[in-house]
Design a protein around this motif. Sequence first.
Motif, PDB file in Angstrom:
ATOM      1  N   HIS A  71      91.906  33.104  42.360  1.00  0.00           N
ATOM      2  CA  HIS A  71      92.104  31.739  41.889  1.00  0.00           C
ATOM      3  C   HIS A  71      91.699  31.640  40.418  1.00  0.00           C
ATOM      4  N   ARG A  72      92.283  30.663  39.718  1.00  0.00           N
ATOM      5  CA  ARG A  72      91.900  30.377  38.345  1.00  0.00           C
ATOM      6  C   ARG A  72      91.047  29.107  38.325  1.00  0.00           C
ATOM      7  N   PHE A  73      89.856  29.188  37.741  1.00  0.00           N
ATOM      8  CA  PHE A  73      88.926  28.066  37.664  1.00  0.00           C
ATOM      9  C   PHE A  73      88.791  27.627  36.203  1.00  0.00           C
ATOM     10  N   GLN A  74      89.129  26.381  35.930  1.00  0.00           N
ATOM     11  CA  GLN A  74      88.981  25.830  34.584  1.00  0.00           C
ATOM     12  C   GLN A  74      87.930  24.726  34.602  1.00  0.00           C
ATOM     13  N   ILE A  75      86.974  24.806  33.670  1.00  0.00           N
ATOM     14  CA  ILE A  75      85.911  23.811  33.597  1.00  0.00           C
ATOM     15  C   ILE A  75      86.460  22.559  32.917  1.00  0.00           C
ATOM     16  N   VAL A  76      86.453  21.439  33.603  1.00  0.00           N
ATOM     17  CA  VAL A  76      86.998  20.183  33.080  1.00  0.00           C
ATOM     18  C   VAL A  76      85.891  19.282  32.523  1.00  0.00           C
ATOM     19  N   ARG A  77      84.776  19.225  33.236  1.00  0.00           N
ATOM     20  CA  ARG A  77      83.707  18.326  32.777  1.00  0.00           C
ATOM     21  C   ARG A  77      82.356  18.930  33.122  1.00  0.00           C
ATOM     22  N   ARG A  78      81.398  18.725  32.210  1.00  0.00           N
ATOM     23  CA  ARG A  78      80.047  19.224  32.419  1.00  0.00           C
ATOM     24  C   ARG A  78      79.057  18.201  31.883  1.00  0.00           C
ATOM     25  N   GLU A  79      78.028  17.922  32.674  1.00  0.00           N
ATOM     26  CA  GLU A  79      76.973  17.003  32.262  1.00  0.00           C
ATOM     27  C   GLU A  79      75.669  17.784  32.193  1.00  0.00           C
ATOM     28  N   ARG A  80      75.171  17.937  30.949  1.00  0.00           N
ATOM     29  CA  ARG A  80      74.010  18.775  30.694  1.00  0.00           C
ATOM     30  C   ARG A  80      74.281  20.178  31.254  1.00  0.00           C
ATOM     31  N   ASN A  81      73.509  20.651  32.202  1.00  0.00           N
ATOM     32  CA  ASN A  81      73.725  21.999  32.744  1.00  0.00           C
ATOM     33  C   ASN A  81      74.466  21.983  34.070  1.00  0.00           C
ATOM     34  N   GLN A  82      75.050  20.860  34.418  1.00  0.00           N
ATOM     35  CA  GLN A  82      75.721  20.728  35.716  1.00  0.00           C
ATOM     36  C   GLN A  82      77.227  20.628  35.523  1.00  0.00           C
ATOM     37  N   ILE A  83      77.963  21.511  36.200  1.00  0.00           N
ATOM     38  CA  ILE A  83      79.435  21.434  36.202  1.00  0.00           C
ATOM     39  C   ILE A  83      79.832  20.343  37.181  1.00  0.00           C
ATOM     40  N   THR A  84      80.505  19.301  36.695  1.00  0.00           N
ATOM     41  CA  THR A  84      80.832  18.152  37.545  1.00  0.00           C
ATOM     42  C   THR A  84      82.298  18.094  37.943  1.00  0.00           C
ATOM     43  N   ALA A  85      83.184  18.799  37.219  1.00  0.00           N
ATOM     44  CA  ALA A  85      84.607  18.756  37.574  1.00  0.00           C
ATOM     45  C   ALA A  85      85.291  20.043  37.144  1.00  0.00           C
ATOM     46  N   GLU A 102      79.561  33.724  39.689  1.00  0.00           N
ATOM     47  CA  GLU A 102      80.514  34.744  39.262  1.00  0.00           C
ATOM     48  C   GLU A 102      80.476  34.943  37.750  1.00  0.00           C
ATOM     49  N   ALA A 103      80.308  33.850  36.985  1.00  0.00           N
ATOM     50  CA  ALA A 103      80.315  33.953  35.530  1.00  0.00           C
ATOM     51  C   ALA A 103      78.980  34.455  34.988  1.00  0.00           C
ATOM     52  N   GLN A 104      77.922  34.346  35.802  1.00  0.00           N
ATOM     53  CA  GLN A 104      76.587  34.740  35.375  1.00  0.00           C
ATOM     54  C   GLN A 104      76.147  33.978  34.124  1.00  0.00           C
ATOM     55  N   THR A 105      76.649  32.758  33.965  1.00  0.00           N
ATOM     56  CA  THR A 105      76.271  31.881  32.866  1.00  0.00           C
ATOM     57  C   THR A 105      76.701  30.475  33.224  1.00  0.00           C
ATOM     58  N   ILE A 106      76.236  29.492  32.453  1.00  0.00           N
ATOM     59  CA  ILE A 106      76.696  28.114  32.649  1.00  0.00           C
ATOM     60  C   ILE A 106      77.879  27.894  31.708  1.00  0.00           C
ATOM     61  N   PRO A 107      79.090  27.792  32.217  1.00  0.00           N
ATOM     62  CA  PRO A 107      80.283  27.749  31.359  1.00  0.00           C
ATOM     63  C   PRO A 107      80.363  26.475  30.522  1.00  0.00           C
ATOM     64  N   ARG A 108      81.156  26.574  29.453  1.00  0.00           N
ATOM     65  CA  ARG A 108      81.440  25.418  28.612  1.00  0.00           C
ATOM     66  C   ARG A 108      82.717  24.756  29.086  1.00  0.00           C
ATOM     67  N   VAL A 109      82.883  23.490  28.710  1.00  0.00           N
ATOM     68  CA  VAL A 109      84.109  22.760  29.040  1.00  0.00           C
ATOM     69  C   VAL A 109      85.300  23.471  28.396  1.00  0.00           C
ATOM     70  N   GLY A 110      86.352  23.664  29.186  1.00  0.00           N
ATOM     71  CA  GLY A 110      87.550  24.326  28.692  1.00  0.00           C
ATOM     72  C   GLY A 110      87.621  25.799  29.028  1.00  0.00           C
ATOM     73  N   GLN A 111      86.494  26.414  29.375  1.00  0.00           N
ATOM     74  CA  GLN A 111      86.514  27.834  29.733  1.00  0.00           C
ATOM     75  C   GLN A 111      87.260  28.037  31.055  1.00  0.00           C
ATOM     76  N   THR A 112      87.930  29.181  31.151  1.00  0.00           N
ATOM     77  CA  THR A 112      88.710  29.503  32.347  1.00  0.00           C
ATOM     78  C   THR A 112      88.273  30.871  32.878  1.00  0.00           C
ATOM     79  N   PHE A 113      88.150  30.957  34.198  1.00  0.00           N
ATOM     80  CA  PHE A 113      87.762  32.203  34.848  1.00  0.00           C
ATOM     81  C   PHE A 113      88.748  32.484  35.980  1.00  0.00           C
ATOM     82  N   ILE A 114      88.986  33.761  36.212  1.00  0.00           N
ATOM     83  CA  ILE A 114      89.837  34.170  37.325  1.00  0.00           C
ATOM     84  C   ILE A 114      89.037  35.105  38.227  1.00  0.00           C
ATOM     85  N   PHE A 115      88.831  34.696  39.458  1.00  0.00           N
ATOM     86  CA  PHE A 115      88.191  35.564  40.452  1.00  0.00           C
ATOM     87  C   PHE A 115      88.575  35.093  41.841  1.00  0.00           C
TER      88      PHE A 115
END
Length: 429
Positions: A402-416, A386-399
């Motif tokens: 629902h609201r999705f907030q990135i909590v943790r990321r390891e390299r290019n993988q969203i882990t939480a 949906e974001a068409q990108t690899i989000p950074r920690v702390g970024q928030t998206f609404i689609f």
Amino acid sequence: MITAVLIGLAPAIIFLLFCSAMISGTETAMTAASRSRMHKLERDGDKAAGRVNRLIDDQEKMIGAILLSNNAINIGASALATTVLTTAIPGPTGALIATVTMTALVVIFAEILPKTLAIARPDQAARILSIPATWIVRIFGPLATGAQWIVRLTLRPFGIKLDMETDVLAAHEEIRGAVEYHHSEGLVENRDRLMLGGVLDLAEMDVGQVMVHRKSIAMVDVGLPVREFVEAVLESAHTRMPLYKDDPENIVGVMHAKDLLRALAQADGDMDRLDVLAIAREPWFIPDTTNLKDQLNAFLKRHTHFALVVDEYGGLKGLITLEDILEEIVGEIEDEYDVAIPGVRPQPDGTVNVDGSVPIRDLNRAMDWDLPDEDAVTVAGLVIHEAQTIPRVGQTFIFHGHRFQIVRRERNQITALRVSSPIETPTDD
């Protein structure tokens, strides 16, 4: 004269109602019969079970033939009833009485009654009705194919093109719609709705959507010292573990904990006498494009519960078990080693902490949500899509509400992530 007509046509109407009831019961019995039990009975020499399996193997043709034959019979019975009653009671009154009477008779005795009996004893009913069902398919199957062809030709001038593989008589969506309707009316519990939907989804999903990804596979190096190898197998929460040599991509066998324990007992506990590769079973590799319905049938035929999934280049993608497929129907199957709803942790404020690797279907089941899973398998994949990108920690998206907030990321993988409950979408006044 009128009496002779009544006496002559009444048995024909009764016979047609009986045929309609038998066909309705056949449809329910064939769709509700246990595939595993039918396969077992066929292996034991049961000819009726063999007929059932052959009919179910071409289920779309069977359903189409049943729909056509049942409609033809019901229309014929109604026409005869109208003839009888309009002869006895001329005018529109006779036609009205015929319509009301036949509607009641068809609904009660040709639909509800036989389907109730079939659902109560589906395996037995399917075996008993396999012979008439076979003849129905032989007679009406070609007509069903012809009806599909006519429908496609009719729709083509309007710009609607359907492939021959698209079955316009398929009952899946009709069944799904009926389940959703009865759920909204409170007649079907949510758990039952999810189970029935899971059954209908099996043919539309492939193993790549439910497999355990290779990063999450617990495997053992056959090059380990025997004692360390045994400890690794016994400490695992899994009874079956892939074995690799030198490279995790090089799978050389599958170790079943029960086989290892049996070999240890035969060696009187002397680990030096164990030959790990001799104990291991041959790995079974399947392509990632295999759909779940076919894989379920393959598991039943091969009497095995474990397969390794590879891509088009032969590279290891993951593994799938019989339990993984069953969980798509009944939900998470937990044992003493499992964690309830792994990776999904509801919070007091109504949000949900979710591991990025959690499948969207599991999150939907756990929270009774309706996030789409057509373009991504995991929650992290949905956010990236949906974001068409690899989000950074702390970024928030609404689609998707629902609201999705990135909590943790390891390299290019969203882990939480932290996901909100469905939020209200503002509308313009």
